[in-house]
Write an enzyme that holds these catalytic residues in place. Structure first.
Site, PDB file in Angstrom:
ATOM      1  N   CYS A  19       0.870  -1.168   0.000  1.00 21.89           N
ATOM      2  CA  CYS A  19       0.000   0.000   0.000  1.00 21.89           C
ATOM      3  C   CYS A  19       0.902   1.210   0.000  1.00 21.89           C
ATOM      4  CB  CYS A  19      -0.915   0.063   1.206  1.00 21.89           C
ATOM      5  SG  CYS A  19      -1.982   1.515   1.105  1.00 21.89           S
ATOM      6  N   CYS A  43       0.518   4.396   4.586  1.00 18.09           N
ATOM      7  CA  CYS A  43       0.743   3.558   5.757  1.00 18.09           C
ATOM      8  C   CYS A  43      -0.559   3.269   6.496  1.00 18.09           C
ATOM      9  CB  CYS A  43       1.737   4.208   6.696  1.00 18.09           C
ATOM     10  SG  CYS A  43       1.180   5.799   7.304  1.00 18.09           S
ATOM     11  N   SER A  44      -1.603   4.047   6.226  1.00 16.05           N
ATOM     12  CA  SER A  44      -2.837   3.800   6.971  1.00 16.05           C
ATOM     13  C   SER A  44      -3.588   2.594   6.419  1.00 16.05           C
ATOM     14  CB  SER A  44      -3.727   5.035   6.952  1.00 16.05           C
ATOM     15  OG  SER A  44      -4.064   5.349   5.617  1.00 16.05           O
ATOM     16  N   CYS A  45      -3.220   2.144   5.230  1.00 16.07           N
ATOM     17  CA  CYS A  45      -3.927   1.018   4.620  1.00 16.07           C
ATOM     18  C   CYS A  45      -3.234  -0.288   4.962  1.00 16.07           C
ATOM     19  CB  CYS A  45      -4.025   1.198   3.117  1.00 16.07           C
ATOM     20  SG  CYS A  45      -5.111   2.558   2.670  1.00 16.07           S
TER      21      CYS A  45
END
Lengths: 201, 128
Positions: free
Chosen positions: A104, A107-109
């Protein structure tokens, strides 16, 4: 095909932490590398690490595996694991012919409720771009050399879809129970940068 | 790394046998920020503990399901206050930077790295 066109912002506290971190490192009050090194120590300490248990169940229960591959969100919830924030889970299966790799660019995914904290390399720009362009070379650097005959599929996570790899069950584990199997499953195997090794003894 | 005495003196810290535990990645980041600022000499651990205790005593935040999340919302508020009081970053600067990050996420097409200062130059009709 992603249905949204921009990146969904992280939660309020996550943005506040990003603000602190970026301001303080800019002012040279903090060293980013030292901060990352400390955070890395907690990789295995964040979130319920349920992914390994999901994998072990799928290895030992063919009907569960079928449900997991057709509707992962429901199958994972079936084991009592939740904490996702509205996004759907998709589980992709490794076979002798196909190897799956997650990436991804944000980084939030990352499905942290099942996989824990994303490793620092997963968030790093080189991995994010090279995993798509030259996955074979990237995997080789992780110590995983795949023959040309194996197809590599790359799964780019989105804010609405999170992936997890169902690794191949290693040989020599026919006698192991679910609990013992779960202990063999590593985070990297569920990202796709490693295979699950058999029991050492 | 983290001095065990400091861990022991931190009120209510969620931990297991091996050390602190977190419900979400931002909590570990907030924890690590605090430890590193302390190690860099910006404040004594006892001073941090007093800020954290005051924040905890102020009551539970409304919106939190996990015990760790309640705890780290206090932690984050205390850290913001301490950082402002020490003159490291003001509340205004933090709020501004947070808004900039929010905007950067909104302005960045999925699949692109999110960087500060990103403008809305991604065509919103564009498909991936």
């Amino acid at each position: 095909m992603a249905s949204h066109r921009h990146s969904d912002p992280p939660s309020d506290p996550a943005l506040r932490v990003k603000a602190l971190e970026s301001l303080l490192t800019e002012k040279k009050l903090l060293e980013p590398a030292a901060l990352d090194a400390l955070i890395e120590l907690f990789e295995t300490k964040i979130g319920p690490r349920n992914g390994a248990k999901v994998v072990a169940r799928a290895w030992t229960d063919p009907t569960y595996k079928k449900r997991l591959l057709s509707d992962a969100t429901a199958a994972i919830a079936e084991l009592g694991y939740s904490g996702m924030q509205g996004e759907d889970m998709v589980v992709v299966e490794n076979t002798p012919a196909v190897h799956n790799l997650l990436v991804c660019t944000l980084c939030s995914c990352y499905p942290w409720p099942v996989l824990g904290l994303p490793p620092v390399w997963y968030k790093a720009a080189p991995y994010r771009s090279r995993a798509v362009i030259e996955p074979r070379a990237v995997l080789k650097e992780f110590g995983l050399e795949l023959p040309e005959s194996i197809e590599i599929r790359i799964w780019d996570s989105t804010a609405e879809l999170r992936y997890m790899v169902l690794p191949e069950r290693p040989a020599g584990t026919e006698d192991l129970k679910e609990d013992a199997l779960a202990k063999l499953v590593t985070r990297d195997a569920m990202i796709g940068t490693a295979k699950v090794a058999g029991p050492s003894r | 790394m983290i001095e065990p005495a400091n861990l022991a003196s931190t009120p209510g810290l969620p931990k297991d046998r091996d050390g602190p535990v977190f419900a979400e990645p931002w909590q570990a980041e907030a924890f690590a920020l605090t430890v590193k600022l302390h190690e860099a000499g910006h404040f004594a651990w006892a001073e941090w503990v007093s800020y954290l205790s005051r924040e905890i005593a102020s009551g539970a935040p409304a919106d939190a399901s996990h015990a760790e999340t309640v705890y780290y919302l206090h932690w984050l508020a205390a850290l913001e206050r301490l950082v402002a009081d020490k003159g490291l970053a003001s509340a205004v600067a933090l709020a501004k930077r947070k808004a900039e990050w929010h905007e950067a996420y909104e302005a960045t097409a999925h699949g692109q790295p999110v960087v500060l200062g990103a403008k809305h130059h991604h065509d919103h009709d564009h498909h991936h």
